[in-house]
Enzyme design. Sequence first.
Site, PDB file in Angstrom:
ATOM      1  N   GLY A   1       0.594  -0.816  -0.333  1.00 31.53           N
ATOM      2  CA  GLY A   1      -0.068  -0.416  -0.032  1.00 31.53           C
ATOM      3  C   GLY A   1       0.502   0.982   0.190  1.00 31.53           C
ATOM      4  O   GLY A   1       0.874   2.491   0.606  1.00 31.53           O
TER       5      GLY A   1
ATOM      6  N   SER B   1       1.145  -3.523   5.290  1.00 33.91           N
ATOM      7  CA  SER B   1       1.580  -3.372   6.549  1.00 33.91           C
ATOM      8  C   SER B   1       2.117  -2.112   7.432  1.00 33.91           C
ATOM      9  O   SER B   1       2.442  -1.599   6.676  1.00 33.91           O
ATOM     10  CB  SER B   1       2.463  -4.140   7.026  1.00 33.91           C
ATOM     11  OG  SER B   1       3.331  -4.063   7.943  1.00 33.91           O
TER      12      SER B   1
ATOM     13  N   ILE C   1       5.851  -2.125   9.002  1.00 35.74           N
ATOM     14  CA  ILE C   1       6.724  -2.294   7.543  1.00 35.74           C
ATOM     15  C   ILE C   1       6.490  -0.697   6.934  1.00 35.74           C
ATOM     16  O   ILE C   1       8.129   0.000   7.020  1.00 35.74           O
ATOM     17  CB  ILE C   1       6.550  -2.938   6.624  1.00 35.74           C
ATOM     18  CG1 ILE C   1       6.894  -4.698   6.490  1.00 35.74           C
ATOM     19  CG2 ILE C   1       7.472  -2.794   4.973  1.00 35.74           C
ATOM     20  CD1 ILE C   1       6.051  -5.861   5.653  1.00 35.74           C
TER      21      ILE C   1
ATOM     22  N   VAL D   1       9.394   8.595  -0.093  1.00 33.48           N
ATOM     23  CA  VAL D   1       9.879   9.368  -0.692  1.00 33.48           C
ATOM     24  C   VAL D   1       8.897   9.770  -2.071  1.00 33.48           C
ATOM     25  O   VAL D   1       8.756   7.933  -2.103  1.00 33.48           O
ATOM     26  CB  VAL D   1      11.886   9.391  -1.198  1.00 33.48           C
ATOM     27  CG1 VAL D   1      12.792  10.313   0.894  1.00 33.48           C
ATOM     28  CG2 VAL D   1      11.367   7.869  -1.491  1.00 33.48           C
TER      29      VAL D   1
ATOM     30  N   ALA E   1       7.903  14.340  -6.748  1.00 34.85           N
ATOM     31  CA  ALA E   1       8.131  15.037  -8.286  1.00 34.85           C
ATOM     32  C   ALA E   1       7.516  14.352  -8.906  1.00 34.85           C
ATOM     33  O   ALA E   1       7.368  12.934  -9.339  1.00 34.85           O
ATOM     34  CB  ALA E   1       9.836  15.331  -7.608  1.00 34.85           C
TER      35      ALA E   1
ATOM     36  N   LYS F   1       4.923  22.379 -10.852  1.00 30.75           N
ATOM     37  CA  LYS F   1       6.738  22.227 -10.746  1.00 30.75           C
ATOM     38  C   LYS F   1       5.714  21.997 -12.621  1.00 30.75           C
ATOM     39  O   LYS F   1       5.406  21.331 -13.321  1.00 30.75           O
ATOM     40  CB  LYS F   1       6.785  20.825 -11.157  1.00 30.75           C
ATOM     41  CG  LYS F   1       7.741  20.093 -11.498  1.00 30.75           C
ATOM     42  CD  LYS F   1       8.456  18.329 -11.021  1.00 30.75           C
ATOM     43  CE  LYS F   1       9.745  18.553 -11.787  1.00 30.75           C
ATOM     44  NZ  LYS F   1       9.236  16.911 -11.889  1.00 30.75           N
TER      45      LYS F   1
ATOM     46  N   LEU G   1       8.036  -0.274  -7.220  1.00 31.89           N
ATOM     47  CA  LEU G   1       9.747  -0.240  -6.795  1.00 31.89           C
ATOM     48  C   LEU G   1      10.127  -1.884  -7.107  1.00 31.89           C
ATOM     49  O   LEU G   1      10.352  -2.216  -7.583  1.00 31.89           O
ATOM     50  CB  LEU G   1      10.154  -0.191  -5.550  1.00 31.89           C
ATOM     51  CG  LEU G   1       9.736   1.649  -5.503  1.00 31.89           C
ATOM     52  CD1 LEU G   1      10.363   1.883  -4.272  1.00 31.89           C
ATOM     53  CD2 LEU G   1      10.813   1.973  -6.660  1.00 31.89           C
TER      54      LEU G   1
ATOM     55  N   THR H   1      10.214   9.827 -12.432  1.00 31.82           N
ATOM     56  CA  THR H   1       9.419   8.981 -13.497  1.00 31.82           C
ATOM     57  C   THR H   1       9.558   7.845 -12.966  1.00 31.82           C
ATOM     58  O   THR H   1       8.155   7.370 -13.547  1.00 31.82           O
ATOM     59  CB  THR H   1      10.556   7.941 -14.715  1.00 31.82           C
ATOM     60  OG1 THR H   1      11.820   7.918 -14.600  1.00 31.82           O
ATOM     61  CG2 THR H   1      11.048   9.255 -15.544  1.00 31.82           C
TER      62      THR H   1
ATOM     63  N   ILE I   1       7.307   6.892 -10.853  1.00 30.85           N
ATOM     64  CA  ILE I   1       5.098   7.361 -10.416  1.00 30.85           C
ATOM     65  C   ILE I   1       5.244   7.073 -11.467  1.00 30.85           C
ATOM     66  O   ILE I   1       3.272   6.541 -11.861  1.00 30.85           O
ATOM     67  CB  ILE I   1       4.971   8.133  -9.352  1.00 30.85           C
ATOM     68  CG1 ILE I   1       5.427   8.803  -8.449  1.00 30.85           C
ATOM     69  CG2 ILE I   1       3.291   8.829  -9.326  1.00 30.85           C
ATOM     70  CD1 ILE I   1       4.743   9.656  -7.302  1.00 30.85           C
TER      71      ILE I   1
HETATM   72  C1  LIG Z   1      15.754   7.903  -3.136  1.00 28.02           C
HETATM   73  C2  LIG Z   1      14.947   8.109  -4.024  1.00 28.02           C
HETATM   74  C3  LIG Z   1      13.788   8.813  -4.313  1.00 28.02           C
HETATM   75  C4  LIG Z   1      12.683   8.692  -5.314  1.00 28.02           C
HETATM   76  N1  LIG Z   1      12.145   9.598  -5.875  1.00 28.02           N
HETATM   77  C5  LIG Z   1      10.584   9.946  -6.815  1.00 28.02           C
HETATM   78  C6  LIG Z   1      10.500  10.887  -7.204  1.00 28.02           C
HETATM   79  O1  LIG Z   1      10.942  11.918  -6.973  1.00 28.02           O
HETATM   80  N2  LIG Z   1       9.243  11.160  -7.962  1.00 28.02           N
HETATM   81  C7  LIG Z   1       8.958   9.781  -8.246  1.00 28.02           C
HETATM   82  O2  LIG Z   1       8.164   9.577  -9.575  1.00 28.02           O
HETATM   83  N3  LIG Z   1       9.481   8.430  -8.170  1.00 28.02           N
HETATM   84  C8  LIG Z   1      10.505   8.869  -7.027  1.00 28.02           C
HETATM   85  N4  LIG Z   1      11.145   7.969  -6.157  1.00 28.02           N
HETATM   86  C9  LIG Z   1      10.133   6.572  -6.152  1.00 28.02           C
HETATM   87  C10 LIG Z   1       9.304   6.695  -5.357  1.00 28.02           C
HETATM   88  O3  LIG Z   1       9.643   6.403  -4.364  1.00 28.02           O
HETATM   89  C11 LIG Z   1       8.561   5.416  -6.016  1.00 28.02           C
HETATM   90  O4  LIG Z   1       7.951   4.866  -6.948  1.00 28.02           O
HETATM   91  C12 LIG Z   1       6.593   5.186  -5.083  1.00 28.02           C
HETATM   92  O5  LIG Z   1       6.505   5.586  -3.573  1.00 28.02           O
HETATM   93  C13 LIG Z   1       6.510   3.497  -4.946  1.00 28.02           C
HETATM   94  O6  LIG Z   1       6.594   2.948  -3.915  1.00 28.02           O
HETATM   95  P1  LIG Z   1       6.066   1.567  -4.292  1.00 28.02           P
HETATM   96  O7  LIG Z   1       4.467   1.700  -3.291  1.00 28.02           O
HETATM   97  O8  LIG Z   1       6.575   0.817  -5.195  1.00 28.02           O
HETATM   98  O9  LIG Z   1       6.824   1.071  -2.787  1.00 28.02           O
HETATM   99  P2  LIG Z   1       6.518   1.130  -0.967  1.00 28.02           P
HETATM  100  O10 LIG Z   1       6.577   3.049  -1.191  1.00 28.02           O
HETATM  101  O11 LIG Z   1       8.062   0.832  -0.773  1.00 28.02           O
HETATM  102  O12 LIG Z   1       6.004   0.252  -0.879  1.00 28.02           O
HETATM  103  C14 LIG Z   1       5.624  -0.977  -0.557  1.00 28.02           C
HETATM  104  C15 LIG Z   1       4.290  -1.158   0.379  1.00 28.02           C
HETATM  105  O13 LIG Z   1       4.164  -2.638   0.546  1.00 28.02           O
HETATM  106  C16 LIG Z   1       3.866  -3.014   2.070  1.00 28.02           C
HETATM  107  N5  LIG Z   1       4.986  -4.497   2.359  1.00 28.02           N
HETATM  108  C17 LIG Z   1       6.200  -4.760   2.115  1.00 28.02           C
HETATM  109  N6  LIG Z   1       6.381  -5.906   2.708  1.00 28.02           N
HETATM  110  C18 LIG Z   1       5.099  -6.105   3.311  1.00 28.02           C
HETATM  111  C19 LIG Z   1       4.743  -7.875   3.068  1.00 28.02           C
HETATM  112  N7  LIG Z   1       5.136  -8.452   3.280  1.00 28.02           N
HETATM  113  N8  LIG Z   1       3.512  -7.904   4.227  1.00 28.02           N
HETATM  114  C20 LIG Z   1       2.907  -6.660   3.662  1.00 28.02           C
HETATM  115  N9  LIG Z   1       3.251  -5.246   3.141  1.00 28.02           N
HETATM  116  C21 LIG Z   1       3.924  -5.147   2.926  1.00 28.02           C
HETATM  117  C22 LIG Z   1       4.430  -1.923   2.631  1.00 28.02           C
HETATM  118  O14 LIG Z   1       3.106  -1.606   4.065  1.00 28.02           O
HETATM  119  C23 LIG Z   1       3.847  -0.926   1.656  1.00 28.02           C
HETATM  120  O15 LIG Z   1       2.630  -0.509   2.068  1.00 28.02           O
HETATM  121  C24 LIG Z   1      11.929   7.439  -5.138  1.00 28.02           C
HETATM  122  C25 LIG Z   1      12.551   6.473  -4.581  1.00 28.02           C
HETATM  123  C26 LIG Z   1      14.179   6.788  -3.891  1.00 28.02           C
HETATM  124  C27 LIG Z   1      14.623   5.853  -3.765  1.00 28.02           C
END
Ligand SMILES: Cc1cc2nc3c(=O)[nH]c(=O)nc-3n(C[C@H](O)[C@H](O)[C@H](O)COP(=O)(O)OP(=O)(O)OC[C@H]3O[C@@H](n4cnc5c(N)ncnc54)[C@H](O)[C@@H]3O)c2cc1C
Length: 493
Positions: free
Chosen positions: A11, A37, A40, A45, A48, A76, A325, A336, A338
């Site tokens: 989430g 969770s 977790i 981050v 942008a 932006k 990710l 890029t 999101i």
């Molecule tokens: C340094 C940095 C800078 C960034 N800057 C940008 C930016 O400027 N613009 C942009 O578009 N993107 C940026 N990104 C990327 C951006 O942060 C992600 O694309 C975005 O936040 C989406 O992340 P996500 O949802 O894939 O993962 P996460 O936010 O890590 O979410 C993972 C989810 O999975 C859940 N989870 C994991 N394992 C379990 C489990 N076993 N049981 C239950 N739940 C679990 C967690 O609780 C969480 O809800 C950046 C990334 C980094 C590292």
Amino acid sequence: MAKKKLVIAGGGTSGWLAAAALGKLFDRVFEVTLIESEEIGRIGVGEATIPPLRTFHRLLGIDELDLITSIQGTYKLGIEFINWARKGDNYFHSFGVTGKDCWACDFQHFWVAAKQKGLADQFGVYSPELMAARAGKMWAYKEHGLNFAYHLDAGLYANYLKQHALKHGVKRVEGIFDNVNIDPASGNIRSVTMRSGEEVEGDLFLDCTGFSARLIEGALNTSYLPYGHYLPCDSAVAVQTEKAGPPRPYTQAIAHDFGWQWRIPLQHRVGNGLVYCSRYVSHEQALETLMANLESKAITEPRAFCYKTGRRTKAWSKNCIAVGLAAGFLEPVESTSIHLAMSAILRLMKLVPNGTFDGAAVEEYNRQYCEEMDRVRNFIVLHYHATERDDSAFWRYCRDMEIPESLAHRIRLFRETGAMPLQEKELFQVDSWTQVLIGQRIVPQTYHPIVDQMPDEELKAFLQAMENEVSQKVSRMPSHQEFIDHYCKAEMI
Ligand SMILES: Cc1cc2nc3c(=O)[nH]c(=O)nc-3n(C[C@H](O)[C@H](O)[C@H](O)COP(=O)(O)OP(=O)(O)OC[C@H]3O[C@@H](n4cnc5c(N)ncnc54)[C@H](O)[C@@H]3O)c2cc1C
């Protein structure tokens, strides 16, 4: 037909983006459950964005005014790059159109010809978005509206999407799952088992578990294609600071000796971070550099991140699609990530319109995913490689590294002829490529001969008129802060 069970594991922004879209638009096809969770947590981050997200929001029925108010968002107009090609350099990649093209060639040909004849100003003065950004202005309405994206508070944005998804019937399960149960006959994921003992079954799973990639990698062992050779940064440190004056309507990307620093201004605070390559600098020194280059007081403890740039060899494996990710990470310089999650969700909706899928849809999904990632990667590699900096080992590596032939060809062609040979449906278009190439000091040596059909006086007048038009438009715009204040009060609509 009975609805299929779609389970979104995770989430963060990508999980809730998928839930908001599929819950609203595919509610006849999928019964959507999202597992997250609090223990977790999210990566926290990713603040942008780039303009196509606005179209996606419209598709979801999200009201821009409500969104920007709820998530402390700002506007932006592009990214300011400082110190990239040479120390002391400063250029913009704005979201606008620069100049005007003609049937035979793009605007840069007119500009190169005029520049060689001493008749042109800087490339950027012909872009309203760029000039508005430099002037700290913003306008989004009526005929002179600028093309823009958002800066957003990552936590508030994910929660906003969450409310939207829950309103559209998405079921949320709180807790951690440890076990992923595989059907031995098909190799598909059958269910995940929560620590509470609850089993969550699904027909299709989206792996949105972030870098941990619990399903696509943990359970299905799908391999990862590293991009580390081309994108060597592998770490980041981030910290939030107090608001530092009126917010700039653009992101800043400031190159340092071993990476670069971002500044993302929101309404209530600024997001800051430094992306670096651990081969060339210690974490302590990177942190020290970031803290020494903040514009206002830190309000959070710094957080460290490690990552491996790259992509899955297949984002869709068995009955699981990695989104966000979990699918891969390029790096944040062009914001890029999101967008790529959004694009994955749209691709899924296009290729699986009724919830059933076969090998051809999976194959096509993976083909499009790999192509998209490799193309965006090339654009990002350009920023690092097209540098003249030789004052640090990191920048010498970037300048001298071997780059993908497709990118090398594009740079050569542009340098020699000014042409920009885009493929169909590329995310970054001519305006983006030319701004970054010229900003990184790759200026075409020649131009399309059709430009010479225009007498010098006419060429000069053509460019001057455009420059005047841009500057007049921008002079009438309110400041970014004024725009936020009025916009949020809805006076302008
Ligand atoms: C340094 C940095 C800078 C960034 N800057 C940008 C930016 O400027 N613009 C942009 O578009 N993107 C940026 N990104 C990327 C951006 O942060 C992600 O694309 C975005 O936040 C989406 O992340 P996500 O949802 O894939 O993962 P996460 O936010 O890590 O979410 C993972 C989810 O999975 C859940 N989870 C994991 N394992 C379990 C489990 N076993 N049981 C239950 N739940 C679990 C967690 O609780 C969480 O809800 C950046 C990334 C980094 C590292």
